[in-house]
Write an enzyme that holds these catalytic residues in place. Sequence first.
Site, PDB file in Angstrom:
ATOM      1  N   SER A   6       3.391 -12.964  -2.506  1.00 19.28           N
ATOM      2  CA  SER A   6       3.597 -11.533  -2.274  1.00 19.28           C
ATOM      3  C   SER A   6       3.616 -11.295  -0.778  1.00 19.28           C
ATOM      4  CB  SER A   6       2.476 -10.718  -2.910  1.00 19.28           C
ATOM      5  OG  SER A   6       2.449  -9.448  -2.298  1.00 19.28           O
ATOM      6  N   HIS A  31       8.128 -12.418  -3.739  1.00 18.72           N
ATOM      7  CA  HIS A  31       7.694 -11.192  -4.420  1.00 18.72           C
ATOM      8  C   HIS A  31       7.597 -10.061  -3.408  1.00 18.72           C
ATOM      9  CE1 HIS A  31       5.710  -9.038  -7.747  1.00 18.72           C
ATOM     10  NE2 HIS A  31       4.908  -8.533  -6.824  1.00 18.72           N
ATOM     11  N   ASP A  33       6.869  -6.108  -2.800  1.00 21.10           N
ATOM     12  CA  ASP A  33       6.166  -4.967  -3.387  1.00 21.10           C
ATOM     13  C   ASP A  33       6.635  -3.660  -2.762  1.00 21.10           C
ATOM     14  OD1 ASP A  33       4.241  -6.162  -5.272  1.00 21.10           O
ATOM     15  OD2 ASP A  33       3.493  -7.181  -3.482  1.00 21.10           O
ATOM     16  N   MET A  35       6.285   0.302  -2.707  1.00 24.74           N
ATOM     17  CA  MET A  35       5.358   1.378  -3.079  1.00 24.74           C
ATOM     18  C   MET A  35       5.806   2.679  -2.404  1.00 24.74           C
ATOM     19  SD  MET A  35       1.761  -0.597  -2.686  1.00 24.74           S
ATOM     20  CE  MET A  35       1.571  -2.328  -3.143  1.00 24.74           C
ATOM     21  N   HIS A  64       9.301  -5.836  -7.028  1.00 26.68           N
ATOM     22  CA  HIS A  64       8.346  -5.128  -7.888  1.00 26.68           C
ATOM     23  C   HIS A  64       8.294  -3.673  -7.438  1.00 26.68           C
ATOM     24  CE1 HIS A  64       3.742  -4.786  -9.025  1.00 26.68           C
ATOM     25  NE2 HIS A  64       4.503  -3.950  -9.713  1.00 26.68           N
ATOM     26  N   MET A  66       6.929  -0.177  -7.490  1.00 31.83           N
ATOM     27  CA  MET A  66       5.801   0.697  -7.847  1.00 31.83           C
ATOM     28  C   MET A  66       6.167   2.080  -7.358  1.00 31.83           C
ATOM     29  SD  MET A  66       2.821  -1.982  -6.845  1.00 31.83           S
ATOM     30  CE  MET A  66       3.987  -3.027  -5.974  1.00 31.83           C
ATOM     31  N   MET A 135      -0.091  -6.755 -14.707  1.00 32.88           N
ATOM     32  CA  MET A 135      -0.935  -6.533 -13.531  1.00 32.88           C
ATOM     33  C   MET A 135      -2.356  -6.990 -13.843  1.00 32.88           C
ATOM     34  SD  MET A 135       1.080  -5.414 -11.216  1.00 32.88           S
ATOM     35  CE  MET A 135      -0.207  -5.314  -9.975  1.00 32.88           C
ATOM     36  N   ASP A 174       0.109 -10.698 -11.690  1.00 32.13           N
ATOM     37  CA  ASP A 174       0.082 -10.243 -10.294  1.00 32.13           C
ATOM     38  C   ASP A 174      -1.258  -9.591  -9.962  1.00 32.13           C
ATOM     39  OD1 ASP A 174       0.681  -9.205  -7.785  1.00 32.13           O
ATOM     40  OD2 ASP A 174       2.264  -7.845  -8.480  1.00 32.13           O
TER      41      ASP A 174
END
Length: 217
Positions: A6, A31, A33, A35, A64, A66, A135, A174
């Site tokens: 990540s 990965h 992330d 957000m 990913h 979010m 998660m 994750d």
Amino acid sequence: MLIAPSLLSCDFSRFGEEIARMDKAGADFMHLDIMDGHFVPNITFGAPVIKWVRKYTDKPFDVHLMISDPLKYIDDFADAGSDIITFHIECDSDIQKTIDKIKSRGIKAGLVIKPGTPAEAVFPYLKDLYMVLVMTVEPGFGGQSFMADMLPKVAELRCEADRQGLTDLLIEADGGIGEQNIKLLADAGVDVCVAGTSVFKADDPKKAINSMKKKCE
Ligand code: DX5
Ligand code: ZN
């Protein structure tokens, strides 16, 4: 076991080089992330950043999301060079429309479930998915403690995927994963582990990735 570092734990002033470093260290996926400060209480980066760092590796970008309304942004993340896009079943977008949109762009689609969401929530969509991401921390931040009580959820998902004849479905986990617990995840049926802190805080990321893989043999 596939390992997806990540990048949330990387040095963002050298994002591209950090990706190249993870490529050399033996990462299987990158990965990323995303957000939005709304779906989760933290903000990271968006599609333009992914576009800039895309050239630093040929490894798949596992993005990913979010964010509250992923459907609105699928084209942006597709254009930026995503290979896999996962989004949360708890989001506000229409789930089936979002899966269809991702696949219409030739990208692999995945659904993510937060710790409080039962495995059954994604059962109706499994046949349309490349991956389910479980998660093992509350989404939003790196460096949190692994929630071992998520392991039965992984087993339930694997069992249902088998029941539906979906032998190729990948299960990813994750949050809070490292050498100390990765074997538990392998035994529960996880195929891909995301690892932020445990890879980036290691003196030698290559060694860290290797020893995580070894633990699962
Ligand atoms: C958390 C992110 C994770 C996180 C993992 O919301 O989805 O990918 O960065 O970091 P560690 O491995 O440090 O828990
Ligand atoms: Zn993540």
